[in-house]
Design a protein around this motif. Structure first.
Motif, PDB file in Angstrom:
ATOM      1  N   GLU A  40      32.654  46.076  39.419  1.00 49.95           N
ATOM      2  CA  GLU A  40      31.135  45.346  39.142  1.00 49.95           C
ATOM      3  C   GLU A  40      30.467  44.826  38.536  1.00 49.95           C
ATOM      4  O   GLU A  40      29.741  44.444  38.641  1.00 49.95           O
ATOM      5  CB  GLU A  40      31.763  46.703  37.665  1.00 49.95           C
ATOM      6  CG  GLU A  40      31.370  48.500  37.537  1.00 49.95           C
ATOM      7  CD  GLU A  40      32.536  48.768  38.254  1.00 49.95           C
ATOM      8  OE1 GLU A  40      33.433  48.409  38.726  1.00 49.95           O
ATOM      9  OE2 GLU A  40      32.930  49.314  39.078  1.00 49.95           O
ATOM     10  N   LYS A  41      32.057  43.711  38.039  1.00 50.23           N
ATOM     11  CA  LYS A  41      31.858  42.449  37.870  1.00 50.23           C
ATOM     12  C   LYS A  41      31.517  41.515  39.402  1.00 50.23           C
ATOM     13  O   LYS A  41      31.338  40.636  38.705  1.00 50.23           O
ATOM     14  CB  LYS A  41      32.132  41.811  36.604  1.00 50.23           C
ATOM     15  CG  LYS A  41      31.404  42.849  35.594  1.00 50.23           C
ATOM     16  CD  LYS A  41      32.639  42.079  34.268  1.00 50.23           C
ATOM     17  CE  LYS A  41      32.310  42.717  33.364  1.00 50.23           C
ATOM     18  NZ  LYS A  41      33.384  42.257  31.896  1.00 50.23           N
ATOM     19  N   ASN A  71      37.997  43.678  39.568  1.00 45.50           N
ATOM     20  CA  ASN A  71      36.718  44.429  38.974  1.00 45.50           C
ATOM     21  C   ASN A  71      35.562  44.618  39.975  1.00 45.50           C
ATOM     22  O   ASN A  71      34.596  43.758  39.655  1.00 45.50           O
ATOM     23  CB  ASN A  71      36.734  43.363  37.457  1.00 45.50           C
ATOM     24  CG  ASN A  71      35.397  44.482  36.568  1.00 45.50           C
ATOM     25  OD1 ASN A  71      34.353  45.083  37.548  1.00 45.50           O
ATOM     26  ND2 ASN A  71      35.165  43.742  35.362  1.00 45.50           N
ATOM     27  N   SER A 122      32.632  41.317  45.356  1.00 43.24           N
ATOM     28  CA  SER A 122      32.578  42.988  44.812  1.00 43.24           C
ATOM     29  C   SER A 122      33.085  43.865  46.110  1.00 43.24           C
ATOM     30  O   SER A 122      33.399  44.447  45.847  1.00 43.24           O
ATOM     31  CB  SER A 122      31.012  43.367  44.596  1.00 43.24           C
ATOM     32  OG  SER A 122      30.341  42.707  43.218  1.00 43.24           O
ATOM     33  N   ILE A 127      25.102  47.377  42.515  1.00 45.26           N
ATOM     34  CA  ILE A 127      25.612  46.282  42.233  1.00 45.26           C
ATOM     35  C   ILE A 127      25.398  45.641  42.621  1.00 45.26           C
ATOM     36  O   ILE A 127      24.714  44.575  42.187  1.00 45.26           O
ATOM     37  CB  ILE A 127      27.292  46.014  42.839  1.00 45.26           C
ATOM     38  CG1 ILE A 127      27.937  47.342  41.787  1.00 45.26           C
ATOM     39  CG2 ILE A 127      27.984  44.910  42.448  1.00 45.26           C
ATOM     40  CD1 ILE A 127      30.317  47.412  42.148  1.00 45.26           C
ATOM     41  N   VAL A 135      32.465  52.988  43.069  1.00 43.90           N
ATOM     42  CA  VAL A 135      31.779  52.267  42.867  1.00 43.90           C
ATOM     43  C   VAL A 135      30.627  52.899  43.674  1.00 43.90           C
ATOM     44  O   VAL A 135      30.501  52.689  45.274  1.00 43.90           O
ATOM     45  CB  VAL A 135      32.566  50.858  43.771  1.00 43.90           C
ATOM     46  CG1 VAL A 135      31.808  49.696  42.808  1.00 43.90           C
ATOM     47  CG2 VAL A 135      34.170  51.082  42.267  1.00 43.90           C
TER      48      VAL A 135
END
Length: 503
Positions: A480-481, A478, A418, A7, A2
């Motif tokens: 990423e979101k 999650n 995140s 992000i 990640v």
């Protein structure tokens, strides 16, 4: 793997924040330089033992403090960085600041409102550097009231850059072992090696505690909410730490509130408009009343800050371990703050949570655009000029700042979630103690007690409301979101339904 920085940038852009300094701003600030202090016709107070107190990693220092004894009590000086000197109204740098309106602290990286050449260098009140400042001078009498105040430009110098943790340990408020770090050790050595600095901190703490006492007697609310402060080490390890809340943070908070009141009063006396920061009377007072009843307290049917303050003080005494969670629930129910513009002589609502009127934002011009606007008003008023902004333009800017502050809060929370999602991913399936922090048409949100992470509740949510204590199971993440999903246990739902039926 990640990419948290990517992000963070995506989230910033989704809320229409600039993530990079525009080329014309870089070019403009590259030519910025310190003023010729010897040519300035202002008071030189740089020899005084000014100090600052901020986070361990803060570099964009907006304010410094100094105190001295006075026949009437204590005389407190708050020096605010003169950011307007480096950011002329209408310049490319001003346009960048006006677009974002605030610095964002995501936990991955800081996105400053102003270029770092200014915010962490030329316009930062860093230790050992002479700086141009706006000084707010206040005489605090034996009854803990600000009896007189004045505002004027001056030359200052920060002689001791300190941190909340170190000052709180030295004041005896925080156990040293709970905040052990190289920074805290170094700052404590700085304090203990200087009797003069120790005397300064005693005077400042005494003045701040007196101001706090007077505000709370008037109904200011005693909150102790714990906010998430993620830390990522160079090796990528993530720690979900709570942000500091201690006697040193109180010291700065109370000085800043008093200074903001003083600047508003100064502008009012000069016939200038002022940008106010307010939290209106809470719309969900009925839920606050119900929440108090759940904890054995009684509140009147109509909003009453003094009654709410008495309840909070009693809860802090009875159950200090869970008080931060109750604090956050009530903060959520009080609603968001907003900026508005008050014309000279016009009545304006006070700040419900602070029990103060005449409250502006003026003490963080490196980080907040409303504070830079207020600084320009102060400078014009002090020089007996007219307001640099038409009233209608100030109103539009206040509305814009409110919207961008809301966006910034959402963006910061999203990025921090995140980070938390990455840290919590190995713990999917585990159960946690939590409490409900949000209920709306969009869903229900819960926050864990340890670590202080918020996520959305999936599945059944019947009967749940803000402040309910629940047990949740982590069912998914999650990064990423920025999604963290919980499921409330059946026993918690049954308890919520019983409470709902009783009310």
């Amino acid at each position: 793997m990640v990419n948290l920085e990517q992000i963070a940038r995506q989230v910033m852009k989704s809320y229409d924040f600039l993530t990079d300094v525009p080329p014309q701003v870089l070019a403009e600030t590259q030519t910025s330089k310190e003023p010729a202090f010897e040519k300035l016709n202002v008071r030189d107070l740089s020899a005084w033992l000014w100090s600052s107190i901020d986070n361990d990693d803060s570099k964009d220092l907006d304010q410094i403090e100094y105190a001295q004894k006075d026949p009437k009590g204590l005389r407190v000086f708050v020096g605010i960085a003169n950011v307007d000197y480096f950011v002329p109204q209408g310049s490319p740098t001003d346009a960048m600041a006006q677009h974002n309106t605030t610095s964002l602290y995501t936990g991955i990286r800081t996105f400053p409102m102003l270029p770092e050449r200014l915010s962490t260098n030329l316009s930062s009140l860093a230790e050992g550097q002479k700086r141009l400042a706006i000084v707010i001078e206040m005489v605090i009498n034996s009854e803990n009231r600000v009896e007189t105040s004045s505002v004027y430009p001056a030359i200052v110098q920060n002689h001791a850059q300190l941190t909340y943790n170190a000052v709180s340990v030295w004041l005896g408020d925080t156990p040293a072992h709970t905040v052990e770090s190289e920074v805290t050790t170094r700052m404590l050595a700085k304090i203990t090696s200087s009797p003069q600095l120790q005397e300064q901190l005693r005077l400042q703490d005494s003045a701040a505690q007196g101001l706090r006492l007077k505000r709370h007697e008037a109904g200011a609310l005693s909150f102790a909410s714990t906010e998430l402060r993620p830390e990522i080490s160079p090796d990528g390890k993530i720690e979900l730490k709570p942000s500091p809340l201690n006697r040193a943070t109180q010291l700065i908070e109370d000085f800043m509130i008093a200074a903001n009141q003083a600047t508003a009063a100064f502008l009012e006396s000069k016939g200038f408009p002022t940008i106010r920061r307010i939290v209106r009377t809470p719309k969900r007072w009925d839920r606050i009343v119900a929440l108090a009843a759940d904890h054995g307290g009684r509140l009147p049917a109509t909003p009453d800050s003094k009654a709410l303050e008495n309840f909070l003080v009693e809860q802090d005494r009875k159950d200090p371990d869970h008080f931060p969670d109750l604090s956050l629930a009530i903060i959520k129910l009080l609603g968001r703050g907003e900026y508005l513009v008050k014309a000279p002589g016009q009545e304006a609502p006070g700040h419900f949570g602070l029990a103060v009127e005449n409250y502006s934002h003026s003490t963080a011009p490196n980080r907040r655009y409303p504070d830079l606007l207020t600084q320009r008003l102060l400078l014009a008023a002090g020089q007996r000029k007219t307001s640099p902004y038409p009233f209608e333009e100030l109103q539009k800017l206040a509305q814009h700042c409110t919207q961008k502050e809301d966006d910034a809060n959402k963006a910061e929370r999203s990025v921090q979630k995140s980070i938390a999602a990455v840290a919590l991913s190995p713990r999917i399936g585990e159960s946690f103690d939590a409490f409900i922090t949000g209920v709306s048409e969009k869903g229900v949100w819960a926050r864990l007690l340890h670590p202080p992470v918020e996520g959305k509740v999936q599945g059944k949510t019947d009967g749940l409301d803000v402040g309910d204590q629940v047990t949740v199971r982590l069912i998914g993440t999650n990064p990423e979101k920025g999604f963290i999903d919980f499921q409330v246990t059946e026993s918690s739902l049954r308890g919520a339904e019983r409470r709902s039926n009783l009310s």
